[in-house]
Design a protein around this motif. Structure first.
Motif, mmCIF file in Angstrom:
data_model
loop_
_atom_site.group_PDB
_atom_site.id
_atom_site.type_symbol
_atom_site.label_atom_id
_atom_site.label_comp_id
_atom_site.label_asym_id
_atom_site.label_seq_id
_atom_site.Cartn_x
_atom_site.Cartn_y
_atom_site.Cartn_z
ATOM 1 N N PHE A 156 41.811 -95.280 33.254
ATOM 2 C CA PHE A 156 41.671 -95.514 31.815
ATOM 3 C C PHE A 156 40.681 -96.630 31.533
ATOM 4 N N GLY A 159 37.140 -95.626 32.150
ATOM 5 C CA GLY A 159 36.784 -94.690 31.089
ATOM 6 C C GLY A 159 36.446 -95.435 29.808
ATOM 7 N N HIS A 160 37.294 -96.394 29.480
ATOM 8 C CA HIS A 160 37.025 -97.147 28.258
ATOM 9 C C HIS A 160 35.678 -97.851 28.319
ATOM 10 N N ASN A 163 32.909 -95.508 27.832
ATOM 11 C CA ASN A 163 32.873 -95.141 26.425
ATOM 12 C C ASN A 163 32.200 -96.209 25.590
ATOM 13 N N LEU A 197 31.357 -89.305 10.290
ATOM 14 C CA LEU A 197 31.930 -90.514 10.880
ATOM 15 C C LEU A 197 30.898 -91.639 11.053
ATOM 16 N N GLU A 209 40.101 -101.451 20.550
ATOM 17 C CA GLU A 209 40.247 -100.097 21.080
ATOM 18 C C GLU A 209 40.918 -100.149 22.456
ATOM 19 N N LEU B 129 32.547 -83.588 21.768
ATOM 20 C CA LEU B 129 33.016 -84.622 20.841
ATOM 21 C C LEU B 129 33.326 -84.027 19.478
ATOM 22 N N LEU B 133 37.057 -83.629 17.783
ATOM 23 C CA LEU B 133 37.319 -84.235 16.476
ATOM 24 C C LEU B 133 37.911 -83.190 15.533
ATOM 25 N N ALA B 144 38.975 -91.060 11.024
ATOM 26 C CA ALA B 144 38.827 -92.291 11.789
ATOM 27 C C ALA B 144 39.828 -92.341 12.932
ATOM 28 N N LEU B 147 38.835 -90.183 15.788
ATOM 29 C CA LEU B 147 37.823 -90.793 16.641
ATOM 30 C C LEU B 147 38.473 -91.719 17.669
ATOM 31 N N HIS B 148 39.443 -92.501 17.218
ATOM 32 C CA HIS B 148 40.131 -93.399 18.145
ATOM 33 C C HIS B 148 40.875 -92.611 19.214
ATOM 34 N N TYR B 150 40.193 -89.635 20.229
ATOM 35 C CA TYR B 150 39.197 -89.056 21.119
ATOM 36 C C TYR B 150 38.763 -90.068 22.167
ATOM 37 N N ARG B 151 38.521 -91.292 21.723
ATOM 38 C CA ARG B 151 38.031 -92.307 22.659
ATOM 39 C C ARG B 151 39.056 -92.580 23.749
ATOM 40 N N ALA B 152 40.299 -92.737 23.342
ATOM 41 C CA ALA B 152 41.331 -93.014 24.339
ATOM 42 C C ALA B 152 41.450 -91.835 25.301
ATOM 43 N N TYR B 154 39.265 -89.241 25.952
ATOM 44 C CA TYR B 154 38.106 -88.949 26.789
ATOM 45 C C TYR B 154 37.858 -90.068 27.787
ATOM 46 N N GLY B 155 38.129 -91.276 27.369
ATOM 47 C CA GLY B 155 38.007 -92.387 28.296
ATOM 48 C C GLY B 155 38.913 -92.186 29.483
ATOM 49 N N PHE B 156 40.158 -91.900 29.186
ATOM 50 C CA PHE B 156 41.105 -91.685 30.283
ATOM 51 C C PHE B 156 40.657 -90.528 31.176
ATOM 52 N N TYR B 158 37.623 -89.180 31.697
ATOM 53 C CA TYR B 158 36.490 -89.487 32.559
ATOM 54 C C TYR B 158 36.898 -90.443 33.667
ATOM 55 N N LEU B 221 49.983 -91.116 21.742
ATOM 56 C CA LEU B 221 49.089 -90.769 20.638
ATOM 57 C C LEU B 221 49.834 -89.982 19.563
#
Lengths: 234, 234
Positions: A156, A159-160, A163, A197, A209, B129, B133, B144, B147-148, B150-152, B154-156, B158, B221
């Motif tokens: 994680f 990944g963050h 990102n 966005l 985040e 992405l 979304l 919004a 987006l958050h 998604y970040r968490a 996709y970060g995880f 990857y 989430l």
DNA sequence: GCATAAAGTCTACAGCGTAGAGAATGTGTC
DNA sequence: GACACATTCTCTACGCTGTAGACTTTATGC
């Protein structure tokens, strides 16, 4: 007096050592990016023949590994912290700041291990793994469970960082402009949400985040710890 | 009859197109790694002068972007899936398999965006992405918040993929041997936990590991979704 | 048949990592 | 001082890279 080009310290010629070579390499990467780190260029930076570098790094790949290691050495981990969640949070933020301080090194951190089996990686690269394992085992996780937790956590975290670096541009003013321009380029019908966005994308709070994700992950992982402890109490 | 070297299809000379160039490039990367993808080598593979490639890719960087895009195109996302969590789980596993199918491309997927501002990235790269979304907004998240999330997510994701590729070696037999050998090399006093984990490290179940992390993340989430809905009910 | 455009080729250049031989420099012993 | 030796640094050269610019070949429209 020096022969031609002035070197940094004013001393006639720096004595040259592995540390000096690596730190100069890191400085070069920080300043001008990974591509600028060539043997010839680094030699020039040290006012030495490029071939002399091979006395301190077997080849360019080893040089890159050395730079990775040097950067990771900046990361302090306290495996004895009794509050493992707080420690993990601290490490995460430290690593995040480290990445922001050396953004050009992040690709190295991320991709070098892909071409090196775990067992053969530079020791400095494995130190965080070992120390986090220690932290988790100390906290009550079984060794195997600690490994799983480490994977989820570090996965994680990396990944963050990826990102955040992807979204953040060095120059914040240019960032917004490019963002606006770039988003405008997107076909409105295929990218409606992304285009909408724009403003939200423009102000990104990486630390927040990261905290948010960590909160979710850590509470989930803590749940596993308690469940495990109830199954097999010590 | 052909002049000298035999080309793949037997036709006198393949017509050459962006698609053919990119797919040949991908095949080359899959077979021999990123370093093998040079203009000269690719030209040779296509039985053409290297310079002819510049008609289909502005430069080598663009070629790399094209390969990334090509790989990401293999990823199918259904933004209309009513069960957003199931869809996210499916995407995660699909992307994982994609990475395992094209391990040599993963560094590209991960690092290319670091040198390209979000707004200027190839469209194919932004499609996932946008679609995720859409999925999340459809599920009830505000744009919004989507987006958050998604970040968490996709970060995880990857992060997991990088983790898994780091630990997995192509040849499983060699893997265990190297692992044993490599771990043995570690100083026993500074790496006790890592050394002890040898057997556990040897059998890695990436899919299970991914599922476990996803379970934690998604439940967390989902909690945010319900909390948000209670605050501002539609 | 000829003009025009598109596609592919040739040559050349500056830069890369690094092998191998050699020169310069330091260090210990008399 | 003089010598021997090991270490450190430099020089030259080779095959590789991406790609600029001019050129030749091939396809297309009238």
């Amino acid at each position: 007096m020096a022969d031609s080009a002035g070197n940094q310290t004013g001393s006639r010629k720096a004595p040259l050592s592995k540390e000096l070579v690596l730190s100069t390499a890191l400085a070069l990467v920080d300043a001008e990016g990974l591509d600028a780190l060539t043997m010839r260029r680094l030699g020039q930076e040290l006012d030495r023949d490029p071939m002399s570098l091979y006395r301190y790094a077997a080849n360019r790949a080893a040089l890159l590994d050395g730079v990775s290691e040097l950067v990771l050495d900046e990361l302090a981990i306290f495996p004895d912290d009794p509050d493992w969640q707080a420690q993990l949070r601290k490490i995460a933020h430290d690593l995040r700041l480290l990445a922001l301080r050396h953004p050009n090194v992040v690709p190295l951190l991320v991709t070098r291990p892909l071409s090196t089996p775990l067992g053969l990686r530079p020791l400095g690269t494995l130190r965080p793994l070992e120390q986090i394992l220690a932290l988790l085992i100390e906290a009550g996780f079984s060794p195997a469970a600690a490994l799983h937790v480490y994977r989820a956590y570090y996965g994680f975290l990396y990944g963050h960082i990826l990102n955040e670096l992807q979204e953040y541009i060095v120059d914040p003013e240019e960032n917004e402009a490019i963002l606006r321009l770039g988003l405008h380029r997107l076909p409105a019908k295929s990218f409606p949400h992304l285009r909408a966005l724009g403003p939200v994308l423009a102000d990104y709070d990486g630390a927040a985040e990261l905290d948010q994700g960590l909160a979710i992950l850590l509470s989930g992982l803590a749940g596993q710890l308690y469940a495990g402890q109830r199954e097999s109490p010590s």
